[in-house]
Write a protein that holds these residues in place. Structure first.
Motif, PDB file in Angstrom:
ATOM      1  N   VAL A 126       0.843  -1.200   0.000  1.00 14.02           N
ATOM      2  CA  VAL A 126       0.000   0.000   0.000  1.00 14.02           C
ATOM      3  C   VAL A 126       0.878   1.251   0.000  1.00 14.02           C
ATOM      4  N   ILE A 127       1.871   1.272   0.902  1.00 17.00           N
ATOM      5  CA  ILE A 127       2.768   2.435   0.996  1.00 17.00           C
ATOM      6  C   ILE A 127       3.589   2.573  -0.278  1.00 17.00           C
ATOM      7  N   ASN A 128       4.032   1.434  -0.815  1.00 14.17           N
ATOM      8  CA  ASN A 128       4.811   1.450  -2.056  1.00 14.17           C
ATOM      9  C   ASN A 128       4.005   2.062  -3.200  1.00 14.17           C
ATOM     10  N   THR A 129       2.715   1.702  -3.267  1.00 10.86           N
ATOM     11  CA  THR A 129       1.843   2.249  -4.307  1.00 10.86           C
ATOM     12  C   THR A 129       1.694   3.750  -4.163  1.00 10.86           C
ATOM     13  N   LEU A 130       1.514   4.214  -2.909  1.00  8.56           N
ATOM     14  CA  LEU A 130       1.382   5.641  -2.661  1.00  8.56           C
ATOM     15  C   LEU A 130       2.630   6.400  -3.104  1.00  8.56           C
ATOM     16  N   LEU A 131       3.810   5.853  -2.782  1.00  8.70           N
ATOM     17  CA  LEU A 131       5.054   6.519  -3.139  1.00  8.70           C
ATOM     18  C   LEU A 131       5.241   6.584  -4.647  1.00  8.70           C
ATOM     19  N   PHE A 132       4.928   5.498  -5.338  1.00  9.91           N
ATOM     20  CA  PHE A 132       5.087   5.502  -6.784  1.00  9.91           C
ATOM     21  C   PHE A 132       4.042   6.373  -7.472  1.00  9.91           C
ATOM     22  N   ASN A 133       2.883   6.569  -6.821  1.00  7.50           N
ATOM     23  CA  ASN A 133       1.890   7.486  -7.370  1.00  7.50           C
ATOM     24  C   ASN A 133       2.407   8.917  -7.401  1.00  7.50           C
ATOM     25  N   VAL A 134       3.284   9.242  -6.447  1.00  5.86           N
ATOM     26  CA  VAL A 134       3.847  10.593  -6.384  1.00  5.86           C
ATOM     27  C   VAL A 134       4.658  10.900  -7.637  1.00  5.86           C
ATOM     28  N   VAL A 135       5.402   9.915  -8.140  1.00  5.39           N
ATOM     29  CA  VAL A 135       6.278  10.136  -9.297  1.00  5.39           C
ATOM     30  C   VAL A 135       5.674   9.573 -10.580  1.00  5.39           C
ATOM     31  N   ASP A 136       4.357   9.484 -10.618  1.00  8.77           N
ATOM     32  CA  ASP A 136       3.683   9.005 -11.824  1.00  8.77           C
ATOM     33  C   ASP A 136       3.870  10.002 -12.965  1.00  8.77           C
ATOM     34  N   ASN A 137       3.856   9.494 -14.196  1.00  9.89           N
ATOM     35  CA  ASN A 137       3.882  10.368 -15.362  1.00  9.89           C
ATOM     36  C   ASN A 137       2.713  11.350 -15.275  1.00  9.89           C
ATOM     37  N   PRO A 138       2.958  12.662 -15.472  1.00  4.57           N
ATOM     38  CA  PRO A 138       1.881  13.640 -15.280  1.00  4.57           C
ATOM     39  C   PRO A 138       0.687  13.424 -16.197  1.00  4.57           C
ATOM     40  N   VAL A 139       0.941  13.013 -17.455  1.00  2.00           N
ATOM     41  CA  VAL A 139      -0.155  12.757 -18.385  1.00  2.00           C
ATOM     42  C   VAL A 139      -0.971  11.561 -17.909  1.00  2.00           C
ATOM     43  N   ASN A 140      -0.264  10.498 -17.470  1.00  5.57           N
ATOM     44  CA  ASN A 140      -0.953   9.317 -16.961  1.00  5.57           C
ATOM     45  C   ASN A 140      -1.727   9.638 -15.689  1.00  5.57           C
ATOM     46  N   ALA A 141      -1.150  10.473 -14.818  1.00  4.93           N
ATOM     47  CA  ALA A 141      -1.838  10.865 -13.582  1.00  4.93           C
ATOM     48  C   ALA A 141      -3.132  11.594 -13.897  1.00  4.93           C
ATOM     49  N   LEU A 142      -3.105  12.487 -14.897  1.00  4.05           N
ATOM     50  CA  LEU A 142      -4.320  13.211 -15.293  1.00  4.05           C
ATOM     51  C   LEU A 142      -5.344  12.259 -15.919  1.00  4.05           C
ATOM     52  N   MET A 143      -4.868  11.311 -16.705  1.00  5.31           N
ATOM     53  CA  MET A 143      -5.785  10.389 -17.399  1.00  5.31           C
ATOM     54  C   MET A 143      -6.437   9.410 -16.436  1.00  5.31           C
ATOM     55  N   THR A 144      -5.690   8.975 -15.418  1.00  5.06           N
ATOM     56  CA  THR A 144      -6.198   7.959 -14.493  1.00  5.06           C
ATOM     57  C   THR A 144      -6.782   8.539 -13.207  1.00  5.06           C
ATOM     58  N   GLY A 145      -6.707   9.859 -13.041  1.00  3.92           N
ATOM     59  CA  GLY A 145      -7.230  10.468 -11.820  1.00  3.92           C
ATOM     60  C   GLY A 145      -6.386  10.154 -10.605  1.00  3.92           C
ATOM     61  N   ASN A 146      -5.076  10.033 -10.787  1.00  7.83           N
ATOM     62  CA  ASN A 146      -4.163   9.792  -9.668  1.00  7.83           C
ATOM     63  C   ASN A 146      -3.887  11.130  -8.982  1.00  7.83           C
ATOM     64  N   PHE A 147      -4.659  11.446  -7.930  1.00 10.11           N
ATOM     65  CA  PHE A 147      -4.583  12.773  -7.336  1.00 10.11           C
ATOM     66  C   PHE A 147      -3.285  13.009  -6.565  1.00 10.11           C
ATOM     67  N   ILE A 148      -2.663  11.960  -6.061  1.00 11.56           N
ATOM     68  CA  ILE A 148      -1.365  12.131  -5.415  1.00 11.56           C
ATOM     69  C   ILE A 148      -0.337  12.613  -6.450  1.00 11.56           C
ATOM     70  N   GLY A 149      -0.318  11.962  -7.617  1.00 17.23           N
ATOM     71  CA  GLY A 149       0.579  12.377  -8.683  1.00 17.23           C
ATOM     72  C   GLY A 149       0.236  13.762  -9.218  1.00 17.23           C
ATOM     73  N   ILE A 150      -1.051  14.040  -9.375  1.00 11.94           N
ATOM     74  CA  ILE A 150      -1.490  15.354  -9.858  1.00 11.94           C
ATOM     75  C   ILE A 150      -1.057  16.446  -8.890  1.00 11.94           C
ATOM     76  N   LEU A 151      -1.234  16.185  -7.600  1.00 16.30           N
ATOM     77  CA  LEU A 151      -0.813  17.154  -6.592  1.00 16.30           C
ATOM     78  C   LEU A 151       0.696  17.396  -6.659  1.00 16.30           C
ATOM     79  N   ALA A 152       1.451  16.311  -6.769  1.00 14.10           N
ATOM     80  CA  ALA A 152       2.903  16.439  -6.796  1.00 14.10           C
ATOM     81  C   ALA A 152       3.355  17.291  -7.982  1.00 14.10           C
ATOM     82  N   TRP A 153       2.790  17.032  -9.167  1.00 20.98           N
ATOM     83  CA  TRP A 153       3.165  17.797 -10.349  1.00 20.98           C
ATOM     84  C   TRP A 153       2.635  19.230 -10.284  1.00 20.98           C
ATOM     85  N   GLY A 154       1.444  19.404  -9.718  1.00 24.50           N
ATOM     86  CA  GLY A 154       0.897  20.748  -9.565  1.00 24.50           C
ATOM     87  C   GLY A 154       1.746  21.594  -8.639  1.00 24.50           C
ATOM     88  N   VAL A 155       2.162  20.993  -7.525  1.00 26.09           N
ATOM     89  CA  VAL A 155       3.028  21.702  -6.578  1.00 26.09           C
ATOM     90  C   VAL A 155       4.372  22.025  -7.226  1.00 26.09           C
TER      91      VAL A 155
END
Length: 406
Positions: A126-155
């Motif tokens: 679970v923690i591993n998934t959360l951490l990798f969501n942070v460094v998700d590809n920004p386009v993929n994060a937007l397409m999949t609704g990965n809000f952790i990744g979206i937040l990281a790229w937005g910040v």
């Protein structure tokens, strides 16, 4: 033509809550009187939820980037106390669920087929998934609704643009305002979306399937009600030193009702942001805290994981000592933070909690199947609690900060 415009204007200016209530009643009536017709209007509900999910990721990304880029360095955002409230509320929910489960123990007839799903194998995953969501590809994060990744790229983008020219910052602010206007239009169609969702759900499922699990539902809903009407208000009172119930009821009414029927914390992000704006909260704060809350503020998910896990424990006749119960509370709280922001996201974390008691994955997946059976009520109430609390705690931190300045 003028009459049509007049009707449209009255609709746009009318009370959204009252319009949603009308849609709710109409949906129930249609499902009761004409079930087949009710199933045919499901497209309205699906279209509404899809529109919310489509606009939410880009809204969060642009709003966060714009807010940070245009942020006044002297303006506090209150994020630290909000995160503290999120974690406190989720842990309190899991402890409450443990107490309720021991006061009113539930046993299940585990005859359902195991759900075809792929749950995480441990808390590390679970923690591993959360951490990798942070460094998700920004386009993929937007397409999949990965809000952790979206937040990281937005910040990251916002920080990078913090020293940009005023003209560049203004462009981002204008784009943010434009996206916000689109969101307002989407939200105005909530009554039609709720009408379609309610009509189709009742016509398709009904309540007969829920009756056999009435005791389990009573424990789940009782724990959620206790959090919503007792513990959350107590936390808000402790933080603000004010009567919490006007704010609590407003959050439940204007955020919880919509979340109840969309059954998605992610889809309710635009609704929550609109409510925060209505409450006069700082945009720099809620533009980050609301999407973050949709990911880590999961009191309802913690309750679901704990209650269903202990139902499996009681069914299997496993003895539970105090230390294990405390550990379950912590694991449920941490796991809930990794629950997906979509319908049924918390159910796949039940096998993880069951593993604490040596319960096999086959049995745990049967419990997950039970969760999907009662999900028409359980997941709706869970999402309503999760999402409305995002606004509640954000507002509480903002009020507390203002009180300190006064």
């Amino acid at each position: 033509m003028n009459q049509l415009q007049s009707v449209a204007a009255k609709f746009a200016e009318g009370s959204l809550v009252k319009q949603i209530l009308v849609g709710l009643i109409a949906g129930i009536a249609l499902a009761a009187l004409a079930p087949e017709a009710a199933k045919s209007v499901a497209v309205l509900g699906n279209f509404f939820v899809s529109a919310l999910k489509a606009v939410a990721p880009i809204l969060v990304f642009i709003l966060v980037a714009s807010s940070i880029a245009n942020k006044n360095p002297d303006q506090a955002t209150n994020m630290r106390p909000i995160i503290g409230l999120y974690l406190l509320g989720t842990l309190a929910a899991s402890v409450t669920a443990v107490v309720m489960s021991f006061m009113f123990p539930t046993t299940l007839a585990l005859t359902a087929d195991a759900a075809s799903a792929n749950p995480p194998e441990g808390i590390g995953e679970v923690i591993n998934t959360l951490l990798f969501n942070v460094v998700d590809n920004p386009v993929n994060a937007l397409m999949t609704g990965n809000f952790i990744g979206i937040l990281a790229w937005g910040v990251a983008l916002g920080l990078s643009l913090h020293r940009a020219s005023d003209a560049t910052k203004q462009v981002f602010k204008d784009v943010s305002d434009g996206i916000t206007s689109i969101v307002r239009v989407v939200i105005r169609f909530a009554p039609f979306g709720i009408f379609g969702l309610v009509a189709n759900t009742i016509a398709t499922t009904g309540f007969d399937a829920l009756w056999g699990y009435s005791h389990l539902l009573a424990v789940l809903l009782g724990a959620m009600a206790l959090i919503a009407f007792v513990l959350n208000p107590a936390i808000v009172f402790w933080k603000t030193k004010q009567n919490p119930y006007p704010l609590v009821f407003q959050c439940l009414r204007e955020s919880g009702v919509t979340a109840f029927f969309t059954r998605s914390s992610a889809a309710n992000v635009p609704v929550n942001m609109a409510l925060c704006k209505k409450l006069g909260l700082h945009e720099d704060t809620y533009s980050v805290s609301i999407p973050l809350g949709a990911t880590i503020n999961m009191a309802g998910a913690a309750i679901t994981i704990t209650v269903l896990t202990l139902a499996a424990v009681h069914t299997q006749g496993v003895e539970v000592d105090l230390a294990t119960a405390v550990l379950l509370s912590v694991v449920a709280a941490v796991s809930a933070c990794g629950a997906s922001g979509v319908a049924g996201g918390s159910l796949l974390l039940i096998p993880l909690a069951c593993s604490l008691f040596g319960i096999s994955n086959d049995v745990a997946m049967q419990v997950v199947a039970v969760g999907f059976i009662i999900g028409v009520i359980q997941d709706s109430a869970e999402t309503a609690l999760n999402s409305s609390t995002d606004v509640l705690f954000t507002a509480a931190a903002d009020i507390a900060a203002n009180n300190q300045k006064a």
